[in-house]
Scaffold this motif. Structure first.
Motif, PDB file in Angstrom:
ATOM      1  N   VAL A  43     -20.037  12.938 -30.600  1.00 52.06           N
ATOM      2  CA  VAL A  43     -21.037  12.076 -30.793  1.00 52.06           C
ATOM      3  C   VAL A  43     -20.904  10.866 -30.478  1.00 52.06           C
ATOM      4  CG1 VAL A  43     -23.105  11.756 -32.233  1.00 52.06           C
ATOM      5  CG2 VAL A  43     -22.155  13.809 -32.398  1.00 52.06           C
ATOM      6  N   LYS A  96     -18.272  18.857 -30.117  1.00 53.38           N
ATOM      7  CA  LYS A  96     -19.584  17.821 -29.553  1.00 53.38           C
ATOM      8  C   LYS A  96     -19.018  16.492 -30.209  1.00 53.38           C
ATOM      9  CE  LYS A  96     -23.243  16.743 -27.965  1.00 53.38           C
ATOM     10  NZ  LYS A  96     -23.191  15.482 -27.198  1.00 53.38           N
ATOM     11  N   GLN A 150     -19.546  25.104 -33.168  1.00 51.36           N
ATOM     12  CA  GLN A 150     -19.656  23.625 -32.663  1.00 51.36           C
ATOM     13  C   GLN A 150     -19.373  22.846 -33.800  1.00 51.36           C
ATOM     14  OE1 GLN A 150     -23.481  23.474 -31.135  1.00 51.36           O
ATOM     15  NE2 GLN A 150     -23.305  24.292 -29.211  1.00 51.36           N
ATOM     16  N   HIS A 164     -19.518  19.045 -34.678  1.00 53.67           N
ATOM     17  CA  HIS A 164     -19.960  17.748 -34.171  1.00 53.67           C
ATOM     18  C   HIS A 164     -19.509  16.600 -34.995  1.00 53.67           C
ATOM     19  CE1 HIS A 164     -23.653  19.542 -31.988  1.00 53.67           C
ATOM     20  NE2 HIS A 164     -23.039  20.726 -32.934  1.00 53.67           N
TER      21      HIS A 164
END
Length: 163
Positions: free
Chosen positions: A32, A30, A3, A5
């Motif tokens: 943010v 991911k 993942q 981020h």
């Protein structure tokens, strides 16, 4: 599955996605949101993004964009196994990193100095870096370190500058 981020805009997380994609390393992104960041920041070791996590391994959390990119490059066989080639790849990556630091300084210069700072960066540092890379490519076959594609070749694809 990794993942990656990062914030929902281009920046230091983009090269990690590129390396993972080219190296066929399974990953998800991911994004943010700004409103999520203060809470997430408190939960990260260094309080910065990008951040790399590995699904199923709660102990794995990697910070710092170059460390993340290097990790993904190794995972995707885009990092040279030969010591000399890996050292040369590091040299090339750090050359681009140094130039990126100067670019960011110019981008965030005070408004009244920004145009001149960008002009100086492009005319001096960026052109010098490209000249060096062109000389290196002139000595090799296909890529910066020869016939094989490595992470250093991908890091040299910059999209900050718009003609």
């Amino acid at each position: 599955m990794y993942q990656i981020h990062y914030f929902n805009f281009p920046g230091r997380g983009e090269i990690a996605k590129l390396i993972a994609h080219v190296g066929q390393v399974p990953y998800t992104v991911k994004n943010v949101a700004r409103e999520e960041w203060p809470e997430l920041k408190q939960k990260t070791t260094f309080g910065k993004l990008p951040l790399l996590k590995k699904e199923g391994d709660e102990t794995f959390e990697l910070h710092q964009s170059t460390a993340i990119v290097r990790h993904l490059a190794k995972e995707g066989n885009l990092y040279p196994k030969d010591l000399n080639l890996s050292s040369k790849s590091e040299e090339l990556v750090l050359t681009v990193y140094d130039s990126s630091v100067s670019y960011v300084r110019a981008m965030f210069a005070p408004q009244e100095q920004k145009e001149e700072a960008m002009k100086k960066y492009i005319q001096e540092e960026f052109v010098a870096m490209l000249t060096i890379l062109e000389k290196i490519l002139g000595k090799t076959q296909k890529y910066l370190l020869g016939d094989d594609l490595y992470w250093c070749d991908l890091l040299n694809g910059r999209k900050e500058l718009k003609a």
